[in-house]
Structures are given as structure tokens and as C-alpha cells.
Motif scaffolding. Structure first.
Motif, PDB file in Angstrom:
ATOM      1  N   ALA A  88       0.815  -1.059  -0.186  1.00 38.32           N
ATOM      2  CA  ALA A  88      -0.090   0.114  -0.056  1.00 38.32           C
ATOM      3  C   ALA A  88       0.957   1.232  -0.022  1.00 38.32           C
ATOM      4  O   ALA A  88       0.598   2.393  -0.761  1.00 38.32           O
ATOM      5  CB  ALA A  88      -0.887  -0.011   1.166  1.00 38.32           C
ATOM      6  N   ALA A  89       1.973   1.119   0.573  1.00 35.31           N
ATOM      7  CA  ALA A  89       2.864   2.410   0.688  1.00 35.31           C
ATOM      8  C   ALA A  89       3.471   2.636  -0.481  1.00 35.31           C
ATOM      9  O   ALA A  89       3.451   3.525  -1.116  1.00 35.31           O
ATOM     10  CB  ALA A  89       3.860   2.027   1.739  1.00 35.31           C
ATOM     11  N   ALA A  92       0.492   4.193  -2.647  1.00 31.14           N
ATOM     12  CA  ALA A  92       0.205   5.353  -2.438  1.00 31.14           C
ATOM     13  C   ALA A  92       1.303   6.429  -3.280  1.00 31.14           C
ATOM     14  O   ALA A  92       0.975   7.545  -3.861  1.00 31.14           O
ATOM     15  CB  ALA A  92       0.484   5.817  -1.131  1.00 31.14           C
ATOM     16  N   SER A 137      -5.808   0.024   0.166  1.00 32.16           N
ATOM     17  CA  SER A 137      -5.592   0.629  -1.064  1.00 32.16           C
ATOM     18  C   SER A 137      -6.116   1.583  -1.800  1.00 32.16           C
ATOM     19  O   SER A 137      -5.648   2.731  -2.184  1.00 32.16           O
ATOM     20  CB  SER A 137      -5.266  -0.625  -2.272  1.00 32.16           C
ATOM     21  N   ALA A 140      -5.086   4.539   0.324  1.00 35.10           N
ATOM     22  CA  ALA A 140      -3.628   5.131   0.001  1.00 35.10           C
ATOM     23  C   ALA A 140      -3.657   5.836  -1.596  1.00 35.10           C
ATOM     24  O   ALA A 140      -2.804   6.611  -1.740  1.00 35.10           O
ATOM     25  CB  ALA A 140      -2.860   3.690  -0.184  1.00 35.10           C
ATOM     26  N   THR A 141      -4.909   5.329  -2.439  1.00 31.87           N
ATOM     27  CA  THR A 141      -4.592   5.810  -3.486  1.00 31.87           C
ATOM     28  C   THR A 141      -5.721   6.917  -3.899  1.00 31.87           C
ATOM     29  O   THR A 141      -6.011   7.352  -5.137  1.00 31.87           O
ATOM     30  CB  THR A 141      -4.934   4.878  -4.672  1.00 31.87           C
TER      31      THR A 141
END
Length: 224
Positions: A88-89, A92, A137, A140-141
Motif C-alpha cells: 500500500a505504501a 500511494a 489500497s 492509499a490511492t
């Protein structure tokens, strides 16, 4: 924990990429042929005069390259939740700095793997809650979904034969056992069933040129 990996996920609250460009992702198990189909699509689009950005997750940015080395090649154990957070990091940073700007300027982004891989691999494969992984996710996005997701569906046994034929060392996920990859496949198919407008599901054992023609048709439709 999710017991039924084939149950429909909650209805998505996110929106497709929008803008003047197009965001296309390729999904499927390892060995399904994602790189081949992405290359053929890129070639066709460039012949049509479109600007194309080819990228991947993890590893589409300098930061992502470092994360990719950890999640795919770290020799020790990585906790399943930590693994999901690392993906996820990467996602992002990748979407904010690379994908969104490209779509906004009118490019076609062709990407190898996106959030559906996290839902399938960390959700179904690692037996985490699929909805939780997907929500992570999407946060994150900032809610970005592809305009088109091409799922190349392949039986895990056939995929393993392809990987064995490549004669390359397996990464951490490729090296998982057959039951893991069976759960991953089921996870991908559940995602496609939940969002049929976004997904194009194709039999990965079809001849590459025939697959490419089906992908081109779907992309052309979305380009209008």
C-alpha cells in the motif's frame, strides 16, 4: 478473517481514473503472460499515435524499487499485515507521483498489477480480510480505480509449468505452495465477478495474438 473467498466484495465507492487519458491494468497469477500482453498493447497504441506510460507495482518509482526488493526478495519472514502495508505504501507514492499526472496529461497508463493483486495475494492468498486490504489500497490511492482491468486467468498448475520453463529463481510469492496460488486465483475471479464492467477476464492459455486482439477491442471502446 474471510472464510468464503468467492463472496462478492462490498460495492466500490471509488471512481475510475477519468481525465483525458486512460488507466489500464493487467492482473493475474505469476506466469499468466501479463508482460507480453502489456507490451503488445503498448506497441499498438504507439502505432496509433497515443502517448503511453508503462509501469508496474511494486517498483514503478525509486521508492517502489526499494519496497519491491523487500516484499519479493527478502529472505526472512514478513508478517502478512506488514506485507500488505508495504504494498500500500508503494502504491500511494506511485499513484500520486506517476500515474495520476500521466492520466491527467492525456497519456495511456499500462500497469502490471495494482490493488487487485493485493486483494488476491494478501487478502485471499495470505488469508487476510479482502475488504480490509481493498479499503487500505483505496485509501492509499485516494480512491483511484483503473478504467480497464485485464485479468489473465490461468490454472496454477499451468502457471507453474511456465515458470519452471523460464529457469529463473522464484521470488517470495512465486515460491508459495499450490494451495496459496489456488486461493489467489479464486480471489481474482471473485473481484472480476463483483465488478464486471471494469474487468475483462481472458483465458491465459489462448494464443497471445488472439488475446491481444481482445484487449485492443476493449481499450478502443474505452478510448471512444
Amino acid at each position: 478473517m474471510t472464510d468464503d473467498l468467492t463472496r462478492p466484495l462490498h460495492a466500490p465507492r471509488a471512481a475510475a481514473a477519468g481525465g483525458p487519458g486512460l488507466f489500464v491494468t493487467f492482473e493475474g497469477g505469476d506466469g499468466a503472460g501479463k508482460t507480453t500482453q502489456a507490451s503488445l498493447l503498448e506497441q499498438w497504441l504507439k502505432e496509433k499515435g497515443r502517448r503511453v506510460v508503462r509501469t508496474r507495482e511494486p517498483g514503478g518509482t525509486d521508492v517502489g524499487v526499494r519496497i519491491r526488493e523487500i516484499v519479493l526478495h527478502h529472505r526472512g519472514h514478513i508478517d502478512a499485515r506488514a506485507e500488505a502495508l508495504l504494498y500500500a505504501a508503494d502504491r500511494a507514492h506511485h499513484i500520486a507521483t506517476h500515474v495520476r499526472p500521466a492520466v491527467a496529461r492525456g497519456d495511456v497508463v499500462i500497469q502490471d498489477r495494482y490493488l487487485d493483486s493485493s486483494v488476491a495475494y494478501q487478502g485471499a492468498g495470505r488469508v487476510l480480510d479482502a475488504d480490509d486490504v481493498r479499503a487500505l489500497s483505496l485509501w492509499a490511492t485516494d480512491g483511484l480505480l483503473p478504467d480497464l482491468t485485464v485479468l489473465l486467468d490461468l490454472d496454477p498448475a499451468a502457471a507453474r509449468r511456465r515458470l519452471d520453463a523460464d529457469d529463473k529463481p522464484f521470488d517470495r510469492l512465486e515460491a508459495e505452495k499450490e494451495d496459496f496460488h489456488a486461493r489467489v486465483r479464486a480471489g481474482f475471479l471473485a473481484l472480476a465477478a463483483a465488478e464486471p464492467r471494469r474487468f475483462l477476464v481472458l483465458d491465459a492459455e489462448t494464443a497471445p495474438d488472439d488475446l491481444a486482439a481482445l484487449v485492443r477491442e476493449a481499450v478502443a471502446e474505452r478510448l471512444g
